[in-house]
Motif scaffolding. Structure first.
Motif, PDB file in Angstrom:
ATOM      1  N   VAL A  54     -14.597   1.508 -19.465  1.00 33.29           N
ATOM      2  CA  VAL A  54     -13.519   0.528 -19.370  1.00 33.29           C
ATOM      3  C   VAL A  54     -12.223   1.331 -19.356  1.00 33.29           C
ATOM      4  O   VAL A  54     -11.981   2.146 -20.241  1.00 33.29           O
ATOM      5  CB  VAL A  54     -13.497  -0.450 -20.558  1.00 33.29           C
ATOM      6  CG1 VAL A  54     -12.435  -1.517 -20.331  1.00 33.29           C
ATOM      7  CG2 VAL A  54     -14.871  -1.075 -20.771  1.00 33.29           C
ATOM      8  N   GLU A  55     -11.400   1.113 -18.340  1.00 31.20           N
ATOM      9  CA  GLU A  55     -10.207   1.948 -18.202  1.00 31.20           C
ATOM     10  C   GLU A  55      -9.061   1.144 -17.612  1.00 31.20           C
ATOM     11  O   GLU A  55      -9.265   0.220 -16.822  1.00 31.20           O
ATOM     12  CB  GLU A  55     -10.513   3.144 -17.298  1.00 31.20           C
ATOM     13  CG  GLU A  55      -9.404   4.178 -17.239  1.00 31.20           C
ATOM     14  CD  GLU A  55      -9.833   5.445 -16.528  1.00 31.20           C
ATOM     15  OE1 GLU A  55      -9.069   6.419 -16.547  1.00 31.20           O
ATOM     16  OE2 GLU A  55     -10.937   5.468 -15.956  1.00 31.20           O
ATOM     17  N   GLY A  56      -7.853   1.505 -18.014  1.00 33.49           N
ATOM     18  CA  GLY A  56      -6.665   0.910 -17.414  1.00 33.49           C
ATOM     19  C   GLY A  56      -6.471  -0.521 -17.834  1.00 33.49           C
ATOM     20  O   GLY A  56      -6.478  -0.842 -19.014  1.00 33.49           O
ATOM     21  N   ASP A  57      -6.338  -1.407 -16.835  1.00 31.05           N
ATOM     22  CA  ASP A  57      -5.834  -2.758 -17.131  1.00 31.05           C
ATOM     23  C   ASP A  57      -6.829  -3.916 -16.930  1.00 31.05           C
ATOM     24  O   ASP A  57      -6.466  -4.913 -16.296  1.00 31.05           O
ATOM     25  CB  ASP A  57      -4.578  -3.014 -16.301  1.00 31.05           C
ATOM     26  CG  ASP A  57      -4.810  -2.908 -14.802  1.00 31.05           C
ATOM     27  OD1 ASP A  57      -5.850  -2.361 -14.398  1.00 31.05           O
ATOM     28  OD2 ASP A  57      -3.963  -3.386 -14.046  1.00 31.05           O
ATOM     29  N   PRO A  58      -7.903  -4.021 -17.583  1.00 32.75           N
ATOM     30  CA  PRO A  58      -8.904  -2.969 -17.696  1.00 32.75           C
ATOM     31  C   PRO A  58      -9.920  -3.106 -16.563  1.00 32.75           C
ATOM     32  O   PRO A  58     -10.293  -4.214 -16.194  1.00 32.75           O
ATOM     33  CB  PRO A  58      -9.556  -3.226 -19.057  1.00 32.75           C
ATOM     34  CG  PRO A  58      -8.897  -4.431 -19.663  1.00 32.75           C
ATOM     35  CD  PRO A  58      -8.161  -5.107 -18.533  1.00 32.75           C
ATOM     36  N   VAL A 170     -19.541   6.614 -28.525  1.00 33.96           N
ATOM     37  CA  VAL A 170     -18.400   5.795 -28.122  1.00 33.96           C
ATOM     38  C   VAL A 170     -17.166   6.681 -28.127  1.00 33.96           C
ATOM     39  O   VAL A 170     -16.812   7.260 -29.163  1.00 33.96           O
ATOM     40  CB  VAL A 170     -18.187   4.605 -29.086  1.00 33.96           C
ATOM     41  CG1 VAL A 170     -17.015   3.747 -28.609  1.00 33.96           C
ATOM     42  CG2 VAL A 170     -19.452   3.774 -29.198  1.00 33.96           C
ATOM     43  N   SER A 171     -16.517   6.817 -26.968  1.00 34.45           N
ATOM     44  CA  SER A 171     -15.327   7.660 -26.838  1.00 34.45           C
ATOM     45  C   SER A 171     -14.122   6.792 -26.493  1.00 34.45           C
ATOM     46  O   SER A 171     -14.224   5.884 -25.666  1.00 34.45           O
ATOM     47  CB  SER A 171     -15.529   8.723 -25.750  1.00 34.45           C
ATOM     48  OG  SER A 171     -16.634   9.542 -26.053  1.00 34.45           O
ATOM     49  N   TRP A 172     -12.986   7.119 -27.106  1.00 34.77           N
ATOM     50  CA  TRP A 172     -11.787   6.317 -26.912  1.00 34.77           C
ATOM     51  C   TRP A 172     -10.567   7.214 -26.775  1.00 34.77           C
ATOM     52  O   TRP A 172     -10.340   8.113 -27.581  1.00 34.77           O
ATOM     53  CB  TRP A 172     -11.600   5.361 -28.078  1.00 34.77           C
ATOM     54  CG  TRP A 172     -10.258   4.707 -28.203  1.00 34.77           C
ATOM     55  CD1 TRP A 172      -9.355   4.867 -29.203  1.00 34.77           C
ATOM     56  CD2 TRP A 172      -9.668   3.764 -27.278  1.00 34.77           C
ATOM     57  NE1 TRP A 172      -8.239   4.094 -28.977  1.00 34.77           N
ATOM     58  CE2 TRP A 172      -8.405   3.402 -27.801  1.00 34.77           C
ATOM     59  CE3 TRP A 172     -10.090   3.209 -26.072  1.00 34.77           C
ATOM     60  CZ2 TRP A 172      -7.560   2.504 -27.152  1.00 34.77           C
ATOM     61  CZ3 TRP A 172      -9.242   2.317 -25.432  1.00 34.77           C
ATOM     62  CH2 TRP A 172      -8.004   1.966 -25.968  1.00 34.77           C
ATOM     63  N   HIS A 179      -8.838   4.419 -22.159  1.00 35.42           N
ATOM     64  CA  HIS A 179     -10.169   4.646 -21.593  1.00 35.42           C
ATOM     65  C   HIS A 179     -11.221   4.568 -22.695  1.00 35.42           C
ATOM     66  O   HIS A 179     -11.199   5.336 -23.650  1.00 35.42           O
ATOM     67  CB  HIS A 179     -10.228   6.015 -20.911  1.00 35.42           C
ATOM     68  CG  HIS A 179     -11.544   6.291 -20.238  1.00 35.42           C
ATOM     69  ND1 HIS A 179     -11.932   7.550 -19.857  1.00 35.42           N
ATOM     70  CD2 HIS A 179     -12.562   5.459 -19.878  1.00 35.42           C
ATOM     71  CE1 HIS A 179     -13.127   7.498 -19.301  1.00 35.42           C
ATOM     72  NE2 HIS A 179     -13.524   6.226 -19.309  1.00 35.42           N
ATOM     73  N   LEU A 180     -12.143   3.639 -22.534  1.00 34.66           N
ATOM     74  CA  LEU A 180     -13.281   3.489 -23.437  1.00 34.66           C
ATOM     75  C   LEU A 180     -14.544   3.837 -22.674  1.00 34.66           C
ATOM     76  O   LEU A 180     -14.779   3.330 -21.578  1.00 34.66           O
ATOM     77  CB  LEU A 180     -13.362   2.046 -23.949  1.00 34.66           C
ATOM     78  CG  LEU A 180     -14.636   1.646 -24.709  1.00 34.66           C
ATOM     79  CD1 LEU A 180     -14.768   2.425 -26.008  1.00 34.66           C
ATOM     80  CD2 LEU A 180     -14.645   0.143 -24.969  1.00 34.66           C
TER      81      LEU A 180
END
Length: 234
Positions: A54-58, A170-172, A179-180
């Motif tokens: 999941v990235e940006g808007d989103p 899980v990276s954030w 960015h997830l």
């Protein structure tokens, strides 16, 4: 109030608090009225996957590879253990808030919550600050429960949570990137998870299901079904 607008390859769906944009590869999607049965979800990538982004808007890409935009206004379950156990292995919740101008709706994830077995609540904020059950994480590497959970905090404010027994990472990275990334490789979870990131069964055509496994009556119904909370709702 629901508005539906189709422009060539872009199908734009707006609801009061949840906005979903479905962008198919070949422009063959048609949305008529408010019924999921009246349009066909096209597969964008047919590859074996174990990673969701999941990235940006989103911009969402599910574990099975389906891509769509989700302009939410609440907190949503992006992925959770749905094996109907007494205690879920994990819940991942993203808080999505509006950003941008009124005429060009846009949203971003501002924080991510990871709940592990009902014992640990790990919250990663937009600026990279992280808490575990309300206590701040100050070290570059924090081991919890004798290493059952690892929290890595990097200088660029990227935070990574690893749960080896679930093969879950899980990276954030917040701030400008938002960015997830979720990596899940344990076979027992295939087809046994659910949320905005799909069910990880290898079939992206059934990624849009409600928590009880039923097909939603509309995209608005789908979005509302995955709300964890909505404190800004009037």
């Amino acid at each position: 109030m629901l508005r539906v607008r189709a422009l060539n390859i872009l199908c734009f769906l707006v609801v009061s608090y949840d906005v979903i944009t479905s962008i198919p590869l070949d422009g063959d999607v048609k949305i008529e009225g408010n019924d999921l049965n009246e349009h066909e979800h096209r597969a964008l990538k047919r590859v074996k996957r174990s990673t969701a982004d999941v990235e940006g808007d989103p911009h969402f890409e599910t574990l099975d590879g389906y891509e769509y935009d989700f302009e939410g206004r609440c907190s949503y379950y992006v992925l959770r253990d749905c094996r109907n156990l007494t205690q879920r292995a994990f819940d991942i919740i993203a808080n999505i808030v509006p950003r941008g101008e009124k005429d060009t709706p846009s949203s971003v994830i501002t924080s991510v919550s990871v709940e592990i077995e009902g014992k640990y609540s790990i919250i990663m904020e937009e600026d990279g600050s992280t808490t575990v059950n309300g206590n701040s994480v100050e070290k570059p590497l924090d081991l919890i429960d004798n290493g059952e959970i690892e929290i890595h905090s990097q200088l660029d404010r990227n935070v990574t949570i690893s749960v080896p027994k679930f093969n879950l990472t899980v990276s954030w990275l917040g701030l400008e990137v938002h960015h997830l990334r979720v990596d899940l490789t344990k076979p027992e979870f295939k087809g046994k998870v659910c949320g905005l990131l799909g069910n990880y069964d290898g079939n992206m055509d059934n990624d849009f299901l409600k928590p009880d496994g039923s097909k939603p009556e509309s995209m608005r119904d789908f979005a509302k079904s995955w709300r964890a909370s909505c404190p800004n709702r009037g």
